[in-house]
Design an enzyme around this catalytic site. Sequence first.
Site, PDB file in Angstrom:
ATOM      1  N   LYS A 276       0.838  -1.201   0.000  1.00 58.59           N
ATOM      2  CA  LYS A 276       0.000   0.000   0.000  1.00 58.59           C
ATOM      3  C   LYS A 276       0.873   1.252   0.000  1.00 58.59           C
ATOM      4  O   LYS A 276       2.008   1.208   0.469  1.00 58.59           O
ATOM      5  CB  LYS A 276      -0.848   0.035   1.287  1.00 58.59           C
ATOM      6  N   ARG A 350     -10.360 -11.503   2.115  1.00 58.09           N
ATOM      7  CA  ARG A 350     -11.243 -12.539   1.563  1.00 58.09           C
ATOM      8  C   ARG A 350     -10.588 -13.910   1.611  1.00 58.09           C
ATOM      9  O   ARG A 350     -11.264 -14.927   1.705  1.00 58.09           O
ATOM     10  CB  ARG A 350     -11.659 -12.137   0.133  1.00 58.09           C
TER      11      ARG A 350
HETATM   12  N1  BES Z   1      -8.069  -3.707   4.559  1.00 55.40           N
HETATM   13  C1  BES Z   1      -8.239  -3.267   3.235  1.00 55.40           C
HETATM   14  C2  BES Z   1      -9.540  -2.468   3.030  1.00 55.40           C
HETATM   15  C3  BES Z   1      -9.638  -1.156   3.748  1.00 55.40           C
HETATM   16  C4  BES Z   1      -9.227   0.010   3.171  1.00 55.40           C
HETATM   17  C5  BES Z   1     -10.235  -1.092   5.002  1.00 55.40           C
HETATM   18  C6  BES Z   1      -9.350   1.216   3.826  1.00 55.40           C
HETATM   19  C7  BES Z   1     -10.361   0.106   5.652  1.00 55.40           C
HETATM   20  C8  BES Z   1      -9.927   1.259   5.089  1.00 55.40           C
HETATM   21  C9  BES Z   1      -8.278  -4.472   2.301  1.00 55.40           C
HETATM   22  O1  BES Z   1      -7.507  -5.544   2.674  1.00 55.40           O
HETATM   23  C10 BES Z   1      -7.780  -4.015   0.969  1.00 55.40           C
HETATM   24  O2  BES Z   1      -6.635  -3.686   0.885  1.00 55.40           O
HETATM   25  N2  BES Z   1      -8.668  -4.008  -0.022  1.00 55.40           N
HETATM   26  C11 BES Z   1      -8.313  -3.603  -1.327  1.00 55.40           C
HETATM   27  C12 BES Z   1      -8.801  -4.637  -2.284  1.00 55.40           C
HETATM   28  C13 BES Z   1      -8.268  -4.471  -3.684  1.00 55.40           C
HETATM   29  C14 BES Z   1      -6.784  -4.781  -3.710  1.00 55.40           C
HETATM   30  C15 BES Z   1      -9.022  -5.401  -4.593  1.00 55.40           C
HETATM   31  C16 BES Z   1      -9.010  -2.264  -1.584  1.00 55.40           C
HETATM   32  O3  BES Z   1     -10.122  -2.056  -1.107  1.00 55.40           O
HETATM   33  O4  BES Z   1      -8.403  -1.435  -2.260  1.00 55.40           O
HETATM   34 MN    MN Z   2      -5.532  -5.394   2.022  1.00 55.60          MN
END
Ligand code: BES
Ligand code: MN
Length: 500
Positions: A276, A350
């Site tokens: 990230k 997931r």
């Molecule tokens: N934990 C994150 C989602 C998240 C983002 C929760 C901001 C709370 C605040 C999750 O694991 C994630 O990174 N999701 C990605 C999925 C994508 C790579 C398909 C997302 O939402 O960008």
């Molecule tokens: Mn994630």
Amino acid sequence: MSDALKLGFGPLKAPAKGVLIVFCDDALKFGPATRKAIAPAADFVSRAAKTERFTGKSGSALELILPEGLKVARLVVIGTGKIAELKPKDILKLGGVAMGRLPASANDGTIFAEFVDVALGAEQAADLAQGVRLRAYAFDRYKTKKKDDEQRKGAVSMTLAVGDVAAVRQAYAARAAVGDGVLLARDLVNEPANVLYPEEFARRAQALRKVGVAVEVLELKALKKLGMNALVGVGLGSWRESRVVVMRWNGGKKGEAPVAFIGKGVCFDTGGISIKPAASMEDMKGDMAGAACVTGLMQALAARKARVNAVGVIGLVENMPDGNAQRPGDIVKSMSGQTIEIINTDAEGRLVLADVIWYCAQRFKPKFMIDLATLTGAIIVALGQEYAGLFANDDKLAERLSKAGEATGELVWRMPLAKEYDKMIDSKFADMKNTGGSRYGSAITAAQFIKRFVDDKTPWAHLDIAGTGFDSRQTDVNKSWASGWGVRLLDRLVKDYYER
Ligand code: BES
Ligand code: MN
Ligand code: ZN
């Protein structure tokens, strides 16, 4: 639990010190006991209200320092608006508003639990008390220097002055159990990831044994043996070992199928190799809010001796980049036997849920399954921070969740599932891939992914709490970063529909 509040109940008598907090309606009318208690300052209060143009609008407040004729140091009058319109969640909120009006300089308050023309029943007074407690929570265990204006020194004692002290105490007992669960969930979410890693989370879950929850911790070896390769894969880059914790509360009929709650417990989510960006990455210490909610809920159900069989299963991992970390392109075989191509290692929640949900269904054959996860940024784009996303394969369960949401103020909004979205996660190389391949509808494709690990006969709901679990907008009953969202919602669902 970070809970420096001493909450007590006493009769409707004017206190001799501290801060007195009372309610009035939007005609500036007081209840009889309140009127009597503040009678010596009645004129002062009405002149002050005029000066301040205070009209008793719901949630507004009039503050008077050293009110003439009264012994207290401060009198606070809080407006309730129109009395006939007050619902339990409004009363809870007013408790929060009242607590919020206790200045940081004060350690002693009394709230007159009396509304105009309506005698507050024991249940309502208990709701008010719950609001006080939820509002008083602060996560300050790592602040070594407490500034005067920032934080209160020492414990606060707040007394709720009520009509029938014994009845309110009794009604409050169940609220206290639920409050314990909410504050436990907040503590878990607020803790930094160097303190709260999978093993430590599991240790804290084991503390639920003292309220009668049976707690089992599955260690890494057991997870591998069970074939939970999707979950284990996420944790490969971390020095911290993954864990699954199973919590059981049997307050229902012997042998009756349990209700099941499953939580995403990513103790920190760096994104892994699909790392990230740095901005706000620190928030990812809260990526275990789903698991925290399930733990808080189990605490609540057990502590209030809910007459239900319930199981909570949480998947605890840390998602880190490393030489051992899983890569994009890797293919893992989940416990269900289905294979998954990892496209993006940041879509890890997931993967954790896939195995934990499958395990829960196989082992417990539950009446329904509800999973909670801070799963996608996309759900925040769609719904903001007011509603959690609800996906369900069962209309009745969805309907009940919506109703419990309306009742508690922890709101859910139903989102679609459909085979057209399902196609988006088909993979060239494996049974499925872990992202939809585009940003379009990605909260939905995430839900579709989880759905592939649920058999269609088990009623199932998925709550995407990325927008509500933490960094939540500040409310009258929460000033903390972590909200403890979902504990009250699911406790209410159980109470209204699943207790014998
Ligand atoms: N934990 C994150 C989602 C998240 C983002 C929760 C901001 C709370 C605040 C999750 O694991 C994630 O990174 N999701 C990605 C999925 C994508 C790579 C398909 C997302 O939402 O960008
Ligand atoms: Mn994630
Ligand atoms: Zn995540």
